[in-house]
Scaffold this motif. Structure first.
Motif, PDB file in Angstrom:
ATOM      1  N   ALA A   1      13.904  -3.690 -14.589  1.00 38.97           N
ATOM      2  CA  ALA A   1      14.678  -3.269 -13.416  1.00 38.97           C
ATOM      3  C   ALA A   1      13.772  -3.049 -12.218  1.00 38.97           C
ATOM      4  O   ALA A   1      14.127  -3.380 -11.083  1.00 38.97           O
ATOM      5  CB  ALA A   1      15.454  -1.991 -13.738  1.00 38.97           C
ATOM      6  N   GLY A   2      12.591  -2.492 -12.479  1.00 34.58           N
ATOM      7  CA  GLY A   2      11.629  -2.295 -11.398  1.00 34.58           C
ATOM      8  C   GLY A   2      11.216  -3.610 -10.762  1.00 34.58           C
ATOM      9  O   GLY A   2      11.089  -3.709  -9.533  1.00 34.58           O
ATOM     10  N   LYS A   3      11.006  -4.634 -11.601  1.00 32.36           N
ATOM     11  CA  LYS A   3      10.638  -5.952 -11.085  1.00 32.36           C
ATOM     12  C   LYS A   3      11.780  -6.562 -10.272  1.00 32.36           C
ATOM     13  O   LYS A   3      11.548  -7.174  -9.222  1.00 32.36           O
ATOM     14  CB  LYS A   3      10.268  -6.879 -12.253  1.00 32.36           C
ATOM     15  CG  LYS A   3       8.950  -6.533 -12.922  1.00 32.36           C
ATOM     16  CD  LYS A   3       8.667  -7.449 -14.104  1.00 32.36           C
ATOM     17  CE  LYS A   3       8.486  -8.887 -13.669  1.00 32.36           C
ATOM     18  NZ  LYS A   3       8.155  -9.768 -14.818  1.00 32.36           N
ATOM     19  N   ILE A   4      13.014  -6.394 -10.775  1.00 27.46           N
ATOM     20  CA  ILE A   4      14.166  -6.955 -10.057  1.00 27.46           C
ATOM     21  C   ILE A   4      14.326  -6.277  -8.696  1.00 27.46           C
ATOM     22  O   ILE A   4      14.516  -6.928  -7.665  1.00 27.46           O
ATOM     23  CB  ILE A   4      15.451  -6.790 -10.891  1.00 27.46           C
ATOM     24  CG1 ILE A   4      15.348  -7.630 -12.177  1.00 27.46           C
ATOM     25  CG2 ILE A   4      16.674  -7.208 -10.084  1.00 27.46           C
ATOM     26  CD1 ILE A   4      16.464  -7.361 -13.157  1.00 27.46           C
ATOM     27  N   ARG A   5      14.238  -4.940  -8.707  1.00 28.29           N
ATOM     28  CA  ARG A   5      14.389  -4.195  -7.456  1.00 28.29           C
ATOM     29  C   ARG A   5      13.267  -4.541  -6.481  1.00 28.29           C
ATOM     30  O   ARG A   5      13.495  -4.706  -5.278  1.00 28.29           O
ATOM     31  CB  ARG A   5      14.395  -2.700  -7.749  1.00 28.29           C
ATOM     32  CG  ARG A   5      15.637  -2.234  -8.492  1.00 28.29           C
ATOM     33  CD  ARG A   5      15.438  -0.859  -9.076  1.00 28.29           C
ATOM     34  NE  ARG A   5      15.188   0.116  -8.044  1.00 28.29           N
ATOM     35  CZ  ARG A   5      16.126   0.725  -7.341  1.00 28.29           C
ATOM     36  NH1 ARG A   5      17.393   0.449  -7.566  1.00 28.29           N
ATOM     37  NH2 ARG A   5      15.824   1.600  -6.409  1.00 28.29           N
ATOM     38  N   LYS A   6      12.031  -4.641  -6.997  1.00 31.17           N
ATOM     39  CA  LYS A   6      10.898  -4.969  -6.138  1.00 31.17           C
ATOM     40  C   LYS A   6      11.067  -6.353  -5.523  1.00 31.17           C
ATOM     41  O   LYS A   6      10.711  -6.591  -4.365  1.00 31.17           O
ATOM     42  CB  LYS A   6       9.604  -4.902  -6.947  1.00 31.17           C
ATOM     43  CG  LYS A   6       8.353  -5.083  -6.118  1.00 31.17           C
ATOM     44  CD  LYS A   6       7.100  -4.904  -6.977  1.00 31.17           C
ATOM     45  CE  LYS A   6       5.836  -5.074  -6.143  1.00 31.17           C
ATOM     46  NZ  LYS A   6       4.622  -4.890  -6.970  1.00 31.17           N
ATOM     47  N   LYS A   7      11.652  -7.250  -6.321  1.00 31.94           N
ATOM     48  CA  LYS A   7      11.865  -8.620  -5.852  1.00 31.94           C
ATOM     49  C   LYS A   7      12.821  -8.656  -4.669  1.00 31.94           C
ATOM     50  O   LYS A   7      12.692  -9.486  -3.768  1.00 31.94           O
ATOM     51  CB  LYS A   7      12.412  -9.466  -7.010  1.00 31.94           C
ATOM     52  CG  LYS A   7      12.728 -10.904  -6.654  1.00 31.94           C
ATOM     53  CD  LYS A   7      13.278 -11.633  -7.870  1.00 31.94           C
ATOM     54  CE  LYS A   7      13.655 -13.066  -7.544  1.00 31.94           C
ATOM     55  NZ  LYS A   7      14.236 -13.758  -8.726  1.00 31.94           N
ATOM     56  N   HIS A   8      13.789  -7.732  -4.651  1.00 29.19           N
ATOM     57  CA  HIS A   8      14.817  -7.758  -3.618  1.00 29.19           C
ATOM     58  C   HIS A   8      14.621  -6.706  -2.535  1.00 29.19           C
ATOM     59  O   HIS A   8      15.455  -6.574  -1.648  1.00 29.19           O
ATOM     60  CB  HIS A   8      16.201  -7.591  -4.257  1.00 29.19           C
ATOM     61  CG  HIS A   8      16.570  -8.731  -5.159  1.00 29.19           C
ATOM     62  ND1 HIS A   8      16.830  -9.992  -4.692  1.00 29.19           N
ATOM     63  CD2 HIS A   8      16.688  -8.793  -6.516  1.00 29.19           C
ATOM     64  CE1 HIS A   8      17.120 -10.795  -5.717  1.00 29.19           C
ATOM     65  NE2 HIS A   8      17.036 -10.083  -6.830  1.00 29.19           N
ATOM     66  N   VAL A   9      13.530  -5.929  -2.630  1.00 28.59           N
ATOM     67  CA  VAL A   9      13.215  -5.003  -1.541  1.00 28.59           C
ATOM     68  C   VAL A   9      12.491  -5.779  -0.442  1.00 28.59           C
ATOM     69  O   VAL A   9      11.472  -6.415  -0.693  1.00 28.59           O
ATOM     70  CB  VAL A   9      12.333  -3.834  -2.043  1.00 28.59           C
ATOM     71  CG1 VAL A   9      11.825  -3.010  -0.860  1.00 28.59           C
ATOM     72  CG2 VAL A   9      13.130  -2.941  -2.984  1.00 28.59           C
ATOM     73  N   GLU A  10      13.037  -5.738   0.749  1.00 29.53           N
ATOM     74  CA  GLU A  10      12.470  -6.480   1.866  1.00 29.53           C
ATOM     75  C   GLU A  10      11.634  -5.548   2.742  1.00 29.53           C
ATOM     76  O   GLU A  10      11.980  -4.383   2.928  1.00 29.53           O
ATOM     77  CB  GLU A  10      13.583  -7.135   2.687  1.00 29.53           C
ATOM     78  CG  GLU A  10      14.390  -8.162   1.893  1.00 29.53           C
ATOM     79  CD  GLU A  10      15.496  -8.777   2.722  1.00 29.53           C
ATOM     80  OE1 GLU A  10      15.690  -8.310   3.878  1.00 29.53           O
ATOM     81  OE2 GLU A  10      16.158  -9.702   2.239  1.00 29.53           O
TER      82      GLU A  10
END
Length: 650
Positions: free
Chosen positions: A435-444
């Protein structure tokens, strides 16, 4: 008293404390190992000599060479364990190393649900030699309940007695072992590794006996994990004495068992059988004390490991308490009661230590294989050559892989319990990681410099209500020139927020266990970026640290120390602070891969059970506002949306 600082050097006190902290698990194994090897099989020279020979070489190769000699050198600023090893290696940016770390952690903790029950049960069952009709299960449950209740009060006062008690324990084992060996000195011939080889190759299904042999070294991983408490010098020095005492007990028990050659072993513990009847009550009391200490060490180690996982964002945030002034001693209520529930279930399901032996050890072999994997990678980074890596991996993968196969038949006999817990813990940690990777991927992120002129005008815009003298945004950006879009959305686009001074505060977890550092960068007049750097074992006292940094800047007149609200500006009232936490939430999960959606849902469930970031960071609830900012993940293809025309009417 600081165990990390005071006892890292070789001293008599350090050695004594080491015996009380480090060797509890491996030190109580003689209570059940020889009995587990013999089981209900007919006693023979091949079985007994081969079994104790396997024990000798397992303690030599796995415990001594791999852990005491090699693994203790793979420390991270004096700290050991699989997470310390992972933290040391993650700077190499190898994505795969996270998986051995979380698998190792999950399996080590899961086997920990069985360690206190099997150790305490093995000791208490000695009472049946005095009174065959006594029910040991209630006694074991009362001891476990008392042990876990006591955790909230800390062990600083009674911890000083652990070392002397374990010294008596090891001395007692060695004494009775020597007494029995003196009657049958021929048992020492089992040191010859040929006996071990013959057991594996010639004894019927001999390889399966290694599952019982492996129990003698299950505490080796905990030995490595507790490195930071005592230091490698004390561990290595005291291991010489501890290993000698263990081997004397194992060989003494084996010598005793040989008198039943050609028969089945009576329903008696070989460990207690070495003691004269008059000493048996004292021996049971000492053994019970040793197993309680072993259980205490495991509980403390579990708290430490979970705390490290939380700092590395691999475990849900839980409430952490500090029950004493002893450095490094923590108490995690949720984990404490979870362990108690698990240990109680184990006792009620298996009831006797002999039944627990069938479930014990399977998961820990996986943990050892994971440590071998990370150590192999560390060796490669050090020598830049595959030759030492291949040699190390070939030796220990072969030995530990064989132990894993020999333990595989334990799955249906109770090993499923440890694996069920391990899989559950793995899913928790992997879900948080994923989840951390997914969120980091979509944090601009956006360039801060593009918004500094707006922030400057925002400060002076009297038409906007004054939010606070100091407005602090917790930022995920590790760079001072970037700020996430969430913060810009909160500060400017959503509801503009006017303040006297703006702060972007970022918390960075270091790869080293200890250390508190900070960096301050002025982005413009009235706008600053602060980075707090914490060792992965340091408590998160973010509020205290940040205010200390600001106080130093106030003393230097870099920022205002006055409250700038117009009605309060003429009075001696300290400047007020408001912390803003922006929580992003994915709004269009349908565009995520189903696999990613699954772990996002697990993450959201875990978050409900976690303490808030406000509590985790030690912030004052009244000074914090939490905002939810939507993240929209757009579809990969545009919808064919067309304007409506009258001709399309039916």
């Amino acid at each position: 008293m600081s165990s990390k600082l005071d006892h890292s050097k070789l001293t008599p006190a350090g050695v004594l404390i080491t015996m009380g902290i480090i060797f509890g698990d491996i030190g109580t194994s003689p209570l059940y190992v020889i009995k587990a090897i013999v089981g209900e099989k007919e006693i023979s020279e091949l079985l007994v000599y081969g079994g104790v020979s396997c024990v000798f070489w397992t303690l030599t190769i796995i415990t001594t060479i791999k852990y005491v000699i090699l693994a203790l050198n793979a420390d991270n600023k004096g700290e050991g364990g699989i997470f310390a090893l992972y933290a040391r290696l993650r700077k190499y940016k190898s994505k795969w190393i996270i998986y051995p770390a979380i698998i190792g952690c999950a399996t080590l903790i899961s086997d920990g649900f069985i360690t206190p029950p099997i150790s305490i049960s093995s000791a208490v069952e000695g009472l049946q030699l005095i009174n065959p009709d006594i029910q040991t299960v209630p006694i074991v449950l009362v001891i476990l309940l008392s042990l876990f209740i006591a955790q909230q009060f800390g062990t600083a006062k009674i911890g000083s007695a652990f070392g002397p008690i374990m010294l008596v324990w090891f001395g007692m084992m060695a004494f009775f072992g020597v007494m029995e060996i003196s009657k049958h000195p021929e048992i020492l011939a089992a040191i010859n590794p040929l006996y071990a080889i013959q057991l594996i190759t010639n004894y019927p299904e001999g390889i399966w006996l290694l599952g019982a042999v492996f129990l003698c070294t299950t505490g080796a991983e905990a030995l490595y994990s507790d490195l930071g408490h005592c230091g490698k010098a004390n561990i290595r020095f005291s291991w010489g004495f501890v290993k000698t005492a263990l081997l004397l007990s194992y060989f003494g028990q084996s010598a005793y068992v040989m008198q039943f050659q050609g028969k089945l072993l009576p329903d008696v513990s070989p460990f207690y059988a070495l003691m004269p009847d008059w000493f048996l009550p004292a021996g049971i009391i000492i053994a019970t004390g040793a197993t309680i200490i072993a259980s205490q060490a495991l509980i403390t180690g579990t708290f430490t490991m979970v705390n490290e996982a939380m700092k590395l964002r691999l475990w849900p945030r839980l409430k952490v308490e500090f029950p004493s002034q002893l450095k490094g001693q923590i108490y995690i209520p949720a984990i404490n009661w979870l362990l108690l529930a698990g240990c109680t279930i184990v006792v009620l399901i298996f009831r006797q230590s002999s039944n627990m032996e069938a479930a014990y050890g399977l998961a820990i072999t996986v943990d050892m294989l994971m440590t071998t994997t990370l150590l192999s990678f560390l060796i490669f980074t050090r020598f830049k050559s595959w030759l030492p890596v291949i040699f190390f991996a070939l030796v220990f993968y072969t030995i530990e892989g064989t132990f894993f196969l020999s333990n595989a038949n334990k799955f249906t006999h109770g090993g499923w319990f440890a694996f069920l817990i391990a899989i559950s813990l793995f899913l928790i940690m992997y879900a948080l990681h994923k989840a951390g990777k997914i969120r980091k991927k979509h944090v601009e992120f956006e360039k801060v410099e593009n918004y500094l002129p707006i922030i400057s005008k925002l400060k002076d815009d009297k038409t906007i209500p004054l939010k606070s003298t100091h407005l602090v945004y917790l930022s995920r950006s590790s760079r001072q020139d970037l700020v996430e879009t969430n913060i810009i959305h909160s500060m400017i686009r959503s509801t503009p927020k006017r303040a006297g001074v703006y702060w972007f505060l970022h918390v960075d977890i270091l790869d080293e266990p200890f250390g508190l550092y900070y960096e301050v960068n002025a982005l413009s007049e009235g706008c600053h970026y602060v980075k707090l750097k914490l060792g992965f074992k340091e408590p998160h006292k973010i509020n205290l640290m940040f205010r200390q940094v600001v106080s130093e800047m106030m003393e230097k007149k870099s920022v205002t120390d006055k409250n700038i609200h117009p009605s309060l500006s003429g009075f001696d009232i300290p400047a007020d602070f408001k912390f803003i936490i922006t929580n992003s939430r994915l709004t269009v999960d349908t565009f995520l891969h189903p696999f990613d959606q699954f772990f996002i849902r697990i993450y959201r469930i875990l978050k409900l059970w976690s303490v808030s970031i406000t509590e985790d960071f030690g912030l004052e609830e009244a000074d914090v506002e939490v905002e939810t900012v939507p993240i929209t993940i757009h579809a990969k293809e545009k919808l064919k949306l067309q304007p409506w025309t009258p001709s399309q009417k039916s």
